[in-house]
Design a protein around this motif. Sequence first.
Motif, PDB file in Angstrom:
ATOM      1  N   ILE A   1     -64.612 -73.637 -23.883  1.00 56.91           N
ATOM      2  CA  ILE A   1     -64.773 -72.892 -22.639  1.00 56.91           C
ATOM      3  C   ILE A   1     -64.173 -72.710 -21.701  1.00 56.91           C
ATOM      4  CG2 ILE A   1     -66.886 -72.708 -24.015  1.00 56.91           C
ATOM      5  CD1 ILE A   1     -67.744 -75.099 -22.408  1.00 56.91           C
ATOM      6  N   ILE A   2     -64.714 -71.729 -21.262  1.00 55.26           N
ATOM      7  CA  ILE A   2     -63.489 -71.799 -19.643  1.00 55.26           C
ATOM      8  C   ILE A   2     -64.426 -71.606 -18.423  1.00 55.26           C
ATOM      9  CG2 ILE A   2     -61.420 -70.656 -18.611  1.00 55.26           C
ATOM     10  CD1 ILE A   2     -60.574 -70.353 -21.382  1.00 55.26           C
ATOM     11  N   LEU A   3     -64.044 -72.022 -17.558  1.00 55.24           N
ATOM     12  CA  LEU A   3     -65.055 -71.854 -15.945  1.00 55.24           C
ATOM     13  C   LEU A   3     -64.368 -70.713 -15.943  1.00 55.24           C
ATOM     14  CD1 LEU A   3     -68.154 -71.908 -15.128  1.00 55.24           C
ATOM     15  CD2 LEU A   3     -66.612 -73.962 -13.517  1.00 55.24           C
ATOM     16  N   VAL A   4     -65.057 -69.598 -15.385  1.00 53.18           N
ATOM     17  CA  VAL A   4     -63.814 -68.442 -14.595  1.00 53.18           C
ATOM     18  C   VAL A   4     -66.332 -67.499 -13.580  1.00 53.18           C
ATOM     19  CG1 VAL A   4     -63.376 -67.539 -16.319  1.00 53.18           C
ATOM     20  CG2 VAL A   4     -65.460 -66.787 -15.898  1.00 53.18           C
ATOM     21  N   LYS A   5     -64.830 -66.788 -12.790  1.00 52.51           N
ATOM     22  CA  LYS A   5     -65.553 -66.765 -11.374  1.00 52.51           C
ATOM     23  C   LYS A   5     -66.801 -65.184 -11.484  1.00 52.51           C
ATOM     24  CE  LYS A   5     -64.745 -70.140  -7.794  1.00 52.51           C
ATOM     25  NZ  LYS A   5     -65.290 -70.787  -7.492  1.00 52.51           N
ATOM     26  N   ASP A   6     -67.521 -65.539 -10.886  1.00 49.28           N
ATOM     27  CA  ASP A   6     -68.866 -64.280 -11.867  1.00 49.28           C
ATOM     28  C   ASP A   6     -69.966 -64.169 -10.896  1.00 49.28           C
ATOM     29  OD1 ASP A   6     -68.915 -62.219 -12.660  1.00 49.28           O
ATOM     30  OD2 ASP A   6     -68.840 -62.008 -14.600  1.00 49.28           O
ATOM     31  N   TYR A   7     -70.081 -63.486 -10.538  1.00 46.71           N
ATOM     32  CA  TYR A   7     -71.105 -63.430  -9.477  1.00 46.71           C
ATOM     33  C   TYR A   7     -72.460 -62.419 -10.715  1.00 46.71           C
ATOM     34  CZ  TYR A   7     -74.045 -62.184  -4.945  1.00 46.71           C
ATOM     35  OH  TYR A   7     -76.021 -62.517  -4.283  1.00 46.71           O
ATOM     36  N   TYR A   8     -73.979 -63.060 -10.555  1.00 48.24           N
ATOM     37  CA  TYR A   8     -75.436 -62.214 -10.050  1.00 48.24           C
ATOM     38  C   TYR A   8     -75.804 -63.108  -9.655  1.00 48.24           C
ATOM     39  CZ  TYR A   8     -72.438 -61.371 -14.844  1.00 48.24           C
ATOM     40  OH  TYR A   8     -71.536 -61.110 -16.207  1.00 48.24           O
ATOM     41  N   ASN A   9     -76.577 -62.060  -9.072  1.00 44.60           N
ATOM     42  CA  ASN A   9     -77.868 -62.427  -8.896  1.00 44.60           C
ATOM     43  C   ASN A   9     -78.985 -61.946  -8.993  1.00 44.60           C
ATOM     44  OD1 ASN A   9     -80.010 -62.175  -6.365  1.00 44.60           O
ATOM     45  ND2 ASN A   9     -79.482 -60.977  -4.995  1.00 44.60           N
ATOM     46  N   ILE A  10     -80.026 -63.583 -10.056  1.00 43.02           N
ATOM     47  CA  ILE A  10     -80.825 -63.044 -11.154  1.00 43.02           C
ATOM     48  C   ILE A  10     -82.062 -62.585 -10.020  1.00 43.02           C
ATOM     49  CG2 ILE A  10     -81.889 -63.563 -12.869  1.00 43.02           C
ATOM     50  CD1 ILE A  10     -79.022 -65.089 -13.298  1.00 43.02           C
ATOM     51  N   THR A  11     -82.743 -61.783  -9.787  1.00 44.87           N
ATOM     52  CA  THR A  11     -84.438 -61.835  -9.208  1.00 44.87           C
ATOM     53  C   THR A  11     -85.247 -61.271  -9.828  1.00 44.87           C
ATOM     54  OG1 THR A  11     -84.311 -59.412  -9.599  1.00 44.87           O
ATOM     55  CG2 THR A  11     -83.253 -60.809  -7.569  1.00 44.87           C
ATOM     56  N   SER A  12     -86.642 -60.214 -10.309  1.00 49.17           N
ATOM     57  CA  SER A  12     -87.044 -60.083 -10.830  1.00 49.17           C
ATOM     58  C   SER A  12     -87.106 -59.645 -12.230  1.00 49.17           C
ATOM     59  CB  SER A  12     -88.502 -59.113 -10.427  1.00 49.17           C
ATOM     60  OG  SER A  12     -87.576 -58.501 -10.713  1.00 49.17           O
ATOM     61  N   TRP A  13     -88.306 -60.418 -13.349  1.00 47.18           N
ATOM     62  CA  TRP A  13     -87.802 -59.442 -14.859  1.00 47.18           C
ATOM     63  C   TRP A  13     -87.916 -57.794 -14.223  1.00 47.18           C
ATOM     64  CZ3 TRP A  13     -87.470 -62.669 -18.569  1.00 47.18           C
ATOM     65  CH2 TRP A  13     -87.838 -64.118 -18.582  1.00 47.18           C
ATOM     66  N   ILE A  14     -87.317 -57.814 -15.588  1.00 47.41           N
ATOM     67  CA  ILE A  14     -87.358 -56.253 -16.219  1.00 47.41           C
ATOM     68  C   ILE A  14     -88.253 -56.475 -17.287  1.00 47.41           C
ATOM     69  CG2 ILE A  14     -86.050 -53.902 -16.944  1.00 47.41           C
ATOM     70  CD1 ILE A  14     -83.169 -55.589 -16.192  1.00 47.41           C
ATOM     71  N   ASP A  15     -89.171 -55.150 -17.067  1.00 43.84           N
ATOM     72  CA  ASP A  15     -90.209 -54.927 -17.796  1.00 43.84           C
ATOM     73  C   ASP A  15     -90.251 -54.849 -19.519  1.00 43.84           C
ATOM     74  OD1 ASP A  15     -92.304 -54.708 -15.443  1.00 43.84           O
ATOM     75  OD2 ASP A  15     -92.437 -52.821 -15.542  1.00 43.84           O
ATOM     76  N   GLU A  16     -88.765 -54.479 -20.071  1.00 44.09           N
ATOM     77  CA  GLU A  16     -88.435 -53.859 -20.894  1.00 44.09           C
ATOM     78  C   GLU A  16     -88.053 -55.789 -21.874  1.00 44.09           C
ATOM     79  OE1 GLU A  16     -86.629 -52.005 -18.340  1.00 44.09           O
ATOM     80  OE2 GLU A  16     -88.533 -50.672 -19.031  1.00 44.09           O
ATOM     81  N   GLU A  17     -87.290 -56.028 -21.054  1.00 43.04           N
ATOM     82  CA  GLU A  17     -86.625 -57.773 -20.952  1.00 43.04           C
ATOM     83  C   GLU A  17     -88.262 -58.865 -21.658  1.00 43.04           C
ATOM     84  OE1 GLU A  17     -83.467 -60.508 -19.889  1.00 43.04           O
ATOM     85  OE2 GLU A  17     -84.763 -59.586 -18.267  1.00 43.04           O
ATOM     86  N   VAL A  18     -89.281 -58.681 -20.648  1.00 43.14           N
ATOM     87  CA  VAL A  18     -89.961 -59.359 -21.190  1.00 43.14           C
ATOM     88  C   VAL A  18     -90.975 -58.900 -21.683  1.00 43.14           C
ATOM     89  CG1 VAL A  18     -92.605 -60.248 -19.941  1.00 43.14           C
ATOM     90  CG2 VAL A  18     -90.697 -59.930 -18.522  1.00 43.14           C
ATOM     91  N   ASN A  19     -91.050 -57.107 -22.486  1.00 43.07           N
ATOM     92  CA  ASN A  19     -91.756 -56.888 -23.745  1.00 43.07           C
ATOM     93  C   ASN A  19     -90.624 -57.029 -25.137  1.00 43.07           C
ATOM     94  OD1 ASN A  19     -93.653 -56.024 -21.874  1.00 43.07           O
ATOM     95  ND2 ASN A  19     -92.848 -53.944 -22.678  1.00 43.07           N
ATOM     96  N   GLU A  20     -89.568 -57.341 -25.057  1.00 39.33           N
ATOM     97  CA  GLU A  20     -88.981 -57.830 -25.878  1.00 39.33           C
ATOM     98  C   GLU A  20     -88.869 -59.566 -25.576  1.00 39.33           C
ATOM     99  OE1 GLU A  20     -84.044 -58.597 -26.363  1.00 39.33           O
ATOM    100  OE2 GLU A  20     -84.252 -56.863 -25.446  1.00 39.33           O
ATOM    101  N   TYR A  21     -89.124 -60.089 -25.640  1.00 42.47           N
ATOM    102  CA  TYR A  21     -89.128 -61.022 -25.422  1.00 42.47           C
ATOM    103  C   TYR A  21     -90.550 -61.946 -25.611  1.00 42.47           C
ATOM    104  CZ  TYR A  21     -84.587 -62.976 -22.675  1.00 42.47           C
ATOM    105  OH  TYR A  21     -83.642 -62.897 -22.586  1.00 42.47           O
ATOM    106  N   ILE A  22     -91.938 -61.441 -25.340  1.00 44.84           N
ATOM    107  CA  ILE A  22     -93.183 -61.696 -25.671  1.00 44.84           C
ATOM    108  C   ILE A  22     -92.752 -61.247 -27.306  1.00 44.84           C
ATOM    109  CG2 ILE A  22     -95.411 -60.847 -25.869  1.00 44.84           C
ATOM    110  CD1 ILE A  22     -94.663 -60.260 -22.472  1.00 44.84           C
ATOM    111  N   ASN A  23     -92.434 -59.948 -27.423  1.00 44.95           N
ATOM    112  CA  ASN A  23     -92.143 -59.857 -29.328  1.00 44.95           C
ATOM    113  C   ASN A  23     -91.713 -60.480 -30.656  1.00 44.95           C
ATOM    114  OD1 ASN A  23     -93.618 -57.554 -28.988  1.00 44.95           O
ATOM    115  ND2 ASN A  23     -92.157 -55.896 -28.589  1.00 44.95           N
ATOM    116  N   ARG A  24     -90.924 -61.128 -29.608  1.00 43.31           N
ATOM    117  CA  ARG A  24     -89.731 -62.260 -30.387  1.00 43.31           C
ATOM    118  C   ARG A  24     -90.629 -63.374 -30.478  1.00 43.31           C
ATOM    119  NH1 ARG A  24     -83.899 -62.260 -27.310  1.00 43.31           N
ATOM    120  NH2 ARG A  24     -83.992 -64.625 -27.469  1.00 43.31           N
ATOM    121  N   MET A  25     -91.525 -63.861 -29.088  1.00 44.23           N
ATOM    122  CA  MET A  25     -92.523 -64.864 -29.257  1.00 44.23           C
ATOM    123  C   MET A  25     -93.553 -65.264 -30.247  1.00 44.23           C
ATOM    124  SD  MET A  25     -92.789 -67.316 -25.502  1.00 44.23           S
ATOM    125  CE  MET A  25     -92.891 -65.147 -24.665  1.00 44.23           C
ATOM    126  N   ASN A  26     -94.143 -63.573 -30.094  1.00 46.14           N
ATOM    127  CA  ASN A  26     -94.392 -63.627 -30.839  1.00 46.14           C
ATOM    128  C   ASN A  26     -94.836 -63.480 -32.255  1.00 46.14           C
ATOM    129  OD1 ASN A  26     -97.511 -63.074 -31.965  1.00 46.14           O
ATOM    130  ND2 ASN A  26     -96.587 -60.406 -32.441  1.00 46.14           N
TER     131      ASN A  26
END
Length: 176
Positions: A35-60
């Motif tokens: 594994i090699i560390l590289v520069k990259d930029y992300y500003n993670i803010t709120s959840w995306i509804d589709e992503e939350v629904n996917e995770y909820i279904n996976r947990m179920n």
Amino acid sequence: MIYRQLNNINEFKLLKDIDRSEIVNEKYILKNNKIILVKDYYNITSWIDEEVNEYINRMNDIYNSKGLIIGVFDNEKIVGIGALDKNLCGKNKNMYKLDLLYIHHDYRSLGIGNKIIEIFKEETKKDNINALYISATPFKNTIDFYLNLGAIVTKELDSNLFDLEPEDIHLELNIK
């Protein structure tokens, strides 16, 4: 903090109440099995509804297949959630998968993630499984967290999981 098993889809929906915000300036990439560390930029803010629904279904699905979902609460407020998938994975189908782990932004670095991992390790030991498979977002803080627990780049790459998340860093954590 109260750590307890979550048992139904309404509790799984609490995931959306976890503030996952984070500024990321570096990430890891896998090159020649290192594994090699590289520069990259992300500003993670709120959840995306589709992503939350996917995770909820996976947990179920995980819960329905005898997996373990742990929620962490500060009074009534959910501040962490983790899911242990007991469907065997890894190249040799000899590991459980740490499917997700999210800690509320304001509660990071308090040992909550470590405690969830300890709960999962104990559950895994009870079932005579020796390792956790982790397909982790390649962000520096995330990978450093798992490396500090003793995780290593997996020697047993699960091709199905890799195909789902090829940019993730695929790790394994020996629990003996």
